[in-house]
Design an enzyme around this catalytic site. Structure first.
Site, PDB file in Angstrom:
ATOM      1  N   HIS A  40       0.857  -1.196   0.000  1.00 40.03           N
ATOM      2  CA  HIS A  40       0.000   0.000   0.000  1.00 40.03           C
ATOM      3  C   HIS A  40       0.887   1.237   0.000  1.00 40.03           C
ATOM      4  O   HIS A  40       1.685   1.439   0.919  1.00 40.03           O
ATOM      5  CB  HIS A  40      -0.941  -0.007   1.209  1.00 40.03           C
ATOM      6  CG  HIS A  40      -2.065  -0.975   1.051  1.00 40.03           C
ATOM      7  ND1 HIS A  40      -2.628  -1.645   2.111  1.00 40.03           N
ATOM      8  CD2 HIS A  40      -2.728  -1.369  -0.064  1.00 40.03           C
ATOM      9  CE1 HIS A  40      -3.605  -2.423   1.649  1.00 40.03           C
ATOM     10  NE2 HIS A  40      -3.681  -2.277   0.340  1.00 40.03           N
ATOM     11  N   GLU A  66       1.641   3.830   3.006  1.00 42.81           N
ATOM     12  CA  GLU A  66       2.019   3.311   4.330  1.00 42.81           C
ATOM     13  C   GLU A  66       3.543   3.293   4.443  1.00 42.81           C
ATOM     14  O   GLU A  66       4.178   2.246   4.481  1.00 42.81           O
ATOM     15  CB  GLU A  66       1.369   1.928   4.518  1.00 42.81           C
ATOM     16  CG  GLU A  66      -0.157   2.041   4.498  1.00 42.81           C
ATOM     17  CD  GLU A  66      -0.904   0.720   4.338  1.00 42.81           C
ATOM     18  OE1 GLU A  66      -0.276  -0.348   4.472  1.00 42.81           O
ATOM     19  OE2 GLU A  66      -2.126   0.764   4.075  1.00 42.81           O
ATOM     20  N   ARG A  71      -3.156   4.855  -2.282  1.00 40.31           N
ATOM     21  CA  ARG A  71      -3.060   3.515  -1.685  1.00 40.31           C
ATOM     22  C   ARG A  71      -2.736   2.425  -2.706  1.00 40.31           C
ATOM     23  O   ARG A  71      -1.966   1.510  -2.440  1.00 40.31           O
ATOM     24  CB  ARG A  71      -4.406   3.192  -1.027  1.00 40.31           C
ATOM     25  CG  ARG A  71      -4.622   1.748  -0.606  1.00 40.31           C
ATOM     26  CD  ARG A  71      -6.034   1.607  -0.044  1.00 40.31           C
ATOM     27  NE  ARG A  71      -6.452   0.235   0.167  1.00 40.31           N
ATOM     28  CZ  ARG A  71      -6.356  -0.424   1.323  1.00 40.31           C
ATOM     29  NH1 ARG A  71      -5.810   0.154   2.366  1.00 40.31           N
ATOM     30  NH2 ARG A  71      -6.793  -1.657   1.435  1.00 40.31           N
ATOM     31  N   HIS A 107       2.279  -3.498   6.917  1.00 35.52           N
ATOM     32  CA  HIS A 107       1.317  -2.439   6.562  1.00 35.52           C
ATOM     33  C   HIS A 107       1.253  -1.426   7.695  1.00 35.52           C
ATOM     34  O   HIS A 107       1.837  -1.589   8.757  1.00 35.52           O
ATOM     35  CB  HIS A 107      -0.084  -3.037   6.400  1.00 35.52           C
ATOM     36  CG  HIS A 107      -0.282  -3.816   5.150  1.00 35.52           C
ATOM     37  ND1 HIS A 107      -1.075  -3.388   4.113  1.00 35.52           N
ATOM     38  CD2 HIS A 107       0.216  -5.022   4.760  1.00 35.52           C
ATOM     39  CE1 HIS A 107      -1.065  -4.280   3.142  1.00 35.52           C
ATOM     40  NE2 HIS A 107      -0.288  -5.291   3.502  1.00 35.52           N
ATOM     41  N   GLU A 110       0.196  -4.701  11.045  1.00 39.33           N
ATOM     42  CA  GLU A 110      -0.175  -3.277  10.952  1.00 39.33           C
ATOM     43  C   GLU A 110       0.674  -2.531  11.972  1.00 39.33           C
ATOM     44  O   GLU A 110       0.568  -2.762  13.179  1.00 39.33           O
ATOM     45  CB  GLU A 110      -1.664  -3.082  11.273  1.00 39.33           C
ATOM     46  CG  GLU A 110      -2.617  -3.804  10.340  1.00 39.33           C
ATOM     47  CD  GLU A 110      -2.839  -3.090   9.002  1.00 39.33           C
ATOM     48  OE1 GLU A 110      -2.245  -2.013   8.783  1.00 39.33           O
ATOM     49  OE2 GLU A 110      -3.605  -3.629   8.191  1.00 39.33           O
TER      50      GLU A 110
HETATM   51  O1  0X9 Z   1      -7.082  -3.663   4.215  1.00 41.19           O
HETATM   52  C1  0X9 Z   1      -5.951  -4.122   4.138  1.00 41.19           C
HETATM   53  O2  0X9 Z   1      -5.477  -4.568   3.097  1.00 41.19           O
HETATM   54  C2  0X9 Z   1      -5.072  -4.167   5.393  1.00 41.19           C
HETATM   55  N1  0X9 Z   1      -5.247  -2.989   6.189  1.00 41.19           N
HETATM   56  S1  0X9 Z   1      -4.673  -1.543   5.657  1.00 41.19           S
HETATM   57  O3  0X9 Z   1      -5.154  -0.515   6.539  1.00 41.19           O
HETATM   58  N2  0X9 Z   1      -3.103  -1.568   5.763  1.00 41.19           N
HETATM   59  O4  0X9 Z   1      -5.060  -1.361   4.308  1.00 41.19           O
HETATM   60  C3  0X9 Z   1      -5.445  -5.367   6.216  1.00 41.19           C
HETATM   61  C4  0X9 Z   1      -5.454  -6.651   5.495  1.00 41.19           C
HETATM   62  C5  0X9 Z   1      -5.363  -7.779   6.432  1.00 41.19           C
HETATM   63  N3  0X9 Z   1      -6.414  -8.490   6.812  1.00 41.19           N
HETATM   64  C6  0X9 Z   1      -7.652  -8.326   7.292  1.00 41.19           C
HETATM   65  N4  0X9 Z   1      -8.384  -7.311   7.206  1.00 41.19           N
HETATM   66  N5  0X9 Z   1      -8.136  -9.304   7.841  1.00 41.19           N
HETATM   67 ZN    ZN Z   2      -2.033  -1.602   4.034  1.00 42.74          ZN
END
Ligand code: 0X9
Ligand code: ZN
Length: 405
Positions: free
Chosen positions: A169, A172, A229, A297, A371
């Site tokens: 992303h 980040e 993003r 992330h 994260e």
């Molecule tokens: O949404 C995403 O891809 C990740 N969060 S972010 O804020 N960095 O974009 C998280 C992905 C990981 N998994 C889950 N949401 N379960």
């Molecule tokens: Zn991310």
């Protein structure tokens, strides 16, 4: 619905001009508070190209950003909203390629970051090697660096593979910063220290680091839009980007991803449609026995394991919880912050087509999204870089030590 007054529009315009002088190429954003009254309104926001400032937009009041002059994108959603303020992200001058680079206290642009890795190859020629694993939409190379120390018994005992990825992303920035620190510390430690961590690695594993899986997006955040993003696929109609963390082949197209090309979570036209994700897939398919995958992330301070696509537990959840707990508790004893360990779909939200689900499903090995810090912003202040790097280096080593033999 509260709209900007003419006076406000004038001040927006002046502020944008001033910002352009300081931060050439970067837009100023208008921040709004939006009222989301039900799940359908949350979804309408998620399917649009208005940028939520929170990782997890939900029912209630949510802060969002739109570029100055593009407030119509928000108006089009027909959601009650209120102007809050202008926001001009802080994008530093690009540092020089090597001289005086302080990766512990400043964020590095793409070229400078890759130069740091190249220096690692120069500093440790027998330990670190570089390979191009693919090419992005905009023809940027995607690199992997292997960090390992040869051991007399390698011939009889092929190495396990540990894979870490940064910068999937674009905005980040703390992700490539932490990934670089883990890579550098691993190489330096392998070269100079004899301890249980290096023994475990030398004896059994090679570390493969992909510093920036989304080079086009990362470069774009430095030159055009700090809050970008996705990657930079041209979707037509002046709409760009696929969310690479919705483009992997496990449960592709399911809940927590969008079919709308303008969405921040657009999954792309098909699984692995993107050169960035397919490069990673093809590369890891060439590696031997995979034992650990970490995709860094931000933000939220969470150590997440599969599944992300469903709240159903996965068979190796308890093993990954234990390893995640080791990472977490070592972070704390090293003086760092406490991160929450749990299953992605339960601890954060449901997301389909993510990297960690695919890795786990394909190779049945420990697989995480981590994260990083936080302060509720993708624009983590540079003062947070060193402590975030330190706590994750500590956590990373203990996770390596906790891996099954
Ligand atoms: O949404 C995403 O891809 C990740 N969060 S972010 O804020 N960095 O974009 C998280 C992905 C990981 N998994 C889950 N949401 N379960
Ligand atoms: Zn991310």
């Amino acid at each position: 619905m509260i709209m900007n007054s003419g006076l406000k529009a004038l001040s927006v315009c002046c502020a944008a001009m001033a910002a352009a002088l300081v931060n050439a190429g970067q837009p100023t954003f208008s921040l709004f508070d939006v009222l989301l009254r039900d799940g359908r309104e949350v979804q309408r926001l998620l399917d649009s190209d208005v940028i939520p400032m929170a990782c997890t937009p939900s029912i209630g009041t949510e802060r969002v950003a739109v570029e100055v002059g593009q407030e119509w994108k928000l108006a089009k959603l027909r959601l009650p909203h209120r102007f809050v303020s202008l926001h001009t992200p802080d994008v530093p001058e690009n540092p020089g390629l090597n001289d005086g680079v302080d990766y512990r206290n400043e964020y590095l642009n793409l070229d400078t970051l890759i130069a740091q890795y190249d220096q690692l190859v120069v500093d440790h020629p027998t330990i670190v090697s570089k390979q191009q694993i693919g090419t992005s939409h905009n023809a940027r190379p995607i690199y992997a660096y292997r960090i390992y120390k040869q051991d007399l018994y390698d011939v009889f005992k092929p190495k396990q593979a540990i894979v870490i990825t940064g910068g999937i992303h674009a905005r980040e920035w703390i992700s490539p910063a932490v990934t670089l620190h883990v890579a550098k510390m691993t190489a330096d430690t392998l070269a100079t220290v004899d301890n249980s961590f290096t023994e475990r690695l030398v004896d059994r594993a090679a570390l493969y680091v992909i510093p920036v899986l989304n080079p086009d997006g990362y470069a774009y955040t430095w030159t055009n839009n700090r809050l970008w993003r996705k990657n930079r696929r041209n979707n037509g109609n002046n709409i760009y980007g696929v969310d690479l963390n919705r483009n992997y082949g496990t449960a592709w197209g399911g809940a927590g991803s969008s079919g709308s090309p303008s969405s921040e979570t657009y999954r792309g036209p098909s699984a692995f449609s993107e050169p960035e994700t397919s490069s990673l897939r093809n590369f890891v398919n060439t590696l031997g026995n995979k034992v650990l995958f970490i995709d860094y992330h931000s933000y939220g301070q969470k150590i997440l394991y599969p599944w992300s696509y469903t709240t159903d537990p996965c068979p190796h959840g308890p093993y990954m919880q234990t390893l995640g707990d080791a990472y977490k508790s070592t972070m704390i004893t090293s003086g760092g912050l406490s991160y929450t360990v749990g299953q992605g779909a339960v601890t954060l939200y449901v997301a389909s087509g993510s990297s960690k689900d695919w890795f786990y499903q394909q190779f049945t090995c420990a697989s995480y999204t981590i994260e990083l810090r936080n302060l509720n912003s993708f624009e983590l202040p540079p003062a947070e870089i060193t402590p975030t790097q330190d706590e994750n280096w500590a956590g990373f080593q203990s996770m390596i030590l906790g891996l099954n033999p």
